[in-house]
Scaffold this active site. Structure first.
Site: not given
Length: 624
Positions: A27, A153, A156, A450, A452-453, A524
């Site tokens: 290449k 390539n 040859d 759920g 708190s936190g 709740s």
């Protein structure tokens, strides 16, 4: 060539070329030969490689040294990095990428070929197709390179045999039966001797085609960009003063005219182009590849990452899609891990939801594996926290590609090409709506309960943002906010808490009846309170238990309430001195102790969209 002889042909079209092949296929030598025969090597460069060639005992000038710029490359006579070189002919200007041949540098080949108009795939005439030749052929097909020329390539070394060239063509055809190439050409050459490189060789009279340089000069290159579908990702908002507001970016595809109507994604808002400003001044129009600052006829909310499209031809808004990826990091792909997805100017949290299969690039067989490793390629399913505006890669290279980045280290993990899209709105049975607008029909009350936190308010905020990005009108009703207003006259007795829930659910029902998605965050704690909320709202009620242990909530304690409750300052505090009854049959449970916020959001968003779909299907004449 001296530096005074640099051609001044800036009006010629630029053609981007990538080269690929196995190790020692030639290449770098081929590129050096092209540069040499096109008189594109400066005198001091030629002198330097002549000196280097003599130092390594070579009898002729090693033209490969022109592109092998790293010291390790020169010493090992291999290519490691992607090297870019430039040359000009009377017809065209070229940018050529010399990519490495080793399997461990496959990701570099992907980089070099990703923007190529033409891919030159070299095959050693002595050895024929190798595994790496197949790998690079697969990548060229995957990247939809417009023109592929297979160069046999070192002719040859096989005495310029016509039969050997025919065998190589047959080998490639046999491998590529399952691949997709638009234009495929075969050329026999000797890069070392210059045969069929810049001009046709008399050593291969049986070959009647053009030389490689003639091919490159005359191949029809239509361009890599989509010139039909307007895609203008907003890079930044320009606000130098209070009288000017412009939106800067590059036209990814299509084009824009002054006065044209456009639509903004994700909001769906429509406006017209009032003016187009470019580095060259005001213009009436811009096309794909040009940068511009757009002024709009209306004052609407647009931010970085949004996209302008034509109203009748939008990109797909998607939270989930399939893609082929090349894994580019030594740390393997991890299904379920949090990544960042970079797509045009938008950056979102993403997860690999599924690894569908890995591609064996030598056999093209699909393999079931648990992960992808460095330089491996496979098909994955990606889900994102916010919608991205995508097209299939085969239709649009810019909006059909993306990068995955590690969320913690910012290291690039993978490059991807989108193969299948999923329209978020279509799959959720939702219509287009304007951001902040009230949609007609029945909405939905999402009741997050759920301790708190536990993370109720955090998740409701994230969900509101995700739904707003989809154009869905959403309102949050938070317990703390309600206590400061509508329920400021209530205490924390069992009767007052029940009355607070009644007021909250009645308010949520009213908002939902107007088409809003109402996100309610309330501790709740009692099943009776949540049953009251459900009966008040009716069928458009979805209960979500945001779960964590009391110890986890105490450790977080964002408001310091647990500390006060444990010291006796707060009486009857849920989880400490007052009970919390676990929901019996919620529509969804989220455990924020074992899940990240992003993971919980994905589950929550999916469940909400499923519930909206169910409501729409059950009320066909009263859809959102």
């Amino acid at each position: 060539m001296s530096k005074d002889e640099i051609p001044q042909q800036h009006d010629l079209r630029i053609v981007r070329i990538s080269t690929a092949g196995s190790v020692d296929d030639g290449k770098s030598t081929l590129i050096g030969r092209l540069l040499y025969d096109c008189n594109a090597i400066f005198d001091d460069q030629l002198e330097a490689i002549q000196k280097s060639s003599r130092a390594t005992g070579e009898t002729r000038v090693n033209l490969a040294l022109l592109t092998d710029g790293l010291r390790a490359e020169r010493e090992q006579k291999i290519t490691i990095d992607v090297a870019y070189r430039y040359f000009t002919t009377p017809k065209r200007r070229f940018i050529i990428a010399d990519t490495p041949g080793h399997a461990q540098y496959t990701r570099n080949m992907v980089t070099g070929a990703s923007s190529a108009d033409v891919a030159i795939l070299l095959v050693d005439a002595v050895h024929g197709m190798t595994d790496q030749s197949k790998r690079h052929s697969f990548i060229a097909s995957l990247l939809r390179v417009q023109h592929v020329v297979v160069v046999a390539n070192k002719m040859d070394l096989v005495e310029y045999s016509e039969n050997r060239f025919a065998e190589i063509v047959q080998q490639f055809d046999a491998y590529s039966e399952k691949l997709s190439f638009t234009n495929l050409t075969f050329i026999p050459i000797s890069a070392l001797e210059g045969d069929n490189v810049a001009s046709n060789s008399d050593k291969m009279p049986w070959y009647q085609g053009s030389s490689l340089l003639d091919y490159l000069n005359n191949v029809h290159v239509a361009g890599r960009r989509n010139h039909v579908d307007l895609r203008f990702p907003v890079q930044c908002v320009i606000r130098p003063n209070r009288t000017f507001r412009g939106f800067a970016g590059e036209v990814a595809s299509g084009g824009l005219r002054v006065g044209e109507e456009v639509m903004v994604l994700p909001t769906g808002l429509r406006t017209k182009i009032a003016a187009i400003n470019t580095p060259n001044g005001s213009e009436e129009q811009v096309t794909a590849g040009q940068s511009a600052i757009l002024e709009l006829a209306d004052e609407i909310d647009i931010s970085r990452g949004d996209m302008l499209v034509r109203p009748r031809n939008p990109a797909t808004l998607s939270h989930r899609f399939e893609a082929m990826v090349c894994w580019m990091n030594e740390q393997p792909l991890a299904v379920g891990k949090r990544y960042k997805l970079l797509h045009t100017t938008r950056q979102v949290v993403a997860y690999v939801e599924e690894l569908v299969y890995r591609i064996n690039v030598e056999s093209l067989h699909r393999e079931d594996v648990a992960a992808l490793g460095l330089n491996e390629m496979g098909r994955i399913v990606v889900s994102v926290a916010k919608p991205v505006f995508i097209d299939l890669f085969e239709h649009n290279r810019v909006t059909g590609s993306f990068i995955l980045v590690d969320a913690d280290t910012n290291l690039v993990m993978a490059a991807g090409m989108i193969t299948h899209t999923q329209d978020t709105r279509e799959n959720a049975s939702l219509p287009e709506v304007k951001a902040g607008a009230v949609v007609s029909g029945q909405g939905l009350v999402v009741w997050l309960t759920g301790l708190s936190g536990a993370g109720k308010s955090t998740l409701s905020g994230l969900l509101k943002e995700a739904l707003a990005d989809m154009g869905i009108a959403t309102i949050r009703v938070d317990g703390d906010d309600l206590r400061e207003g509508l329920s400021s006259d209530l205490g924390f007795s069992e009767e007052d808490r029940s009355e607070n829930i009644r007021r909250a659910s009645a308010t949520a029902k009213l908002l939902a009846s107007q088409g809003f998605i109402v996100l309610c965050s309330f501790i709740s704690p009692m099943n009776a309170q949540r049953a009251l909320a459900r009966s008040t709202v009716g069928d458009a009620f979805m209960e979500v238990h945001v779960e964590c242990t009391v110890d986890e909530a105490i450790e977080r304690d964002p408001k310091g309430l647990y500390k006060r409750a444990l010291s006796g300052e707060i009486k009857q505090f849920t989880g400490v001195s007052a009970p919390y009854e676990l929901p019996e049959n919620p529509e969804l449970r989220l455990n924020t102790g074992s899940q990240t916020h992003e993971e919980s959001l994905q589950l929550l968003l999916g469940s909400v969209l499923d519930r909206l779909r169910a409501i729409n299907e059950s009320s066909p004449n009263d859809k959102l």
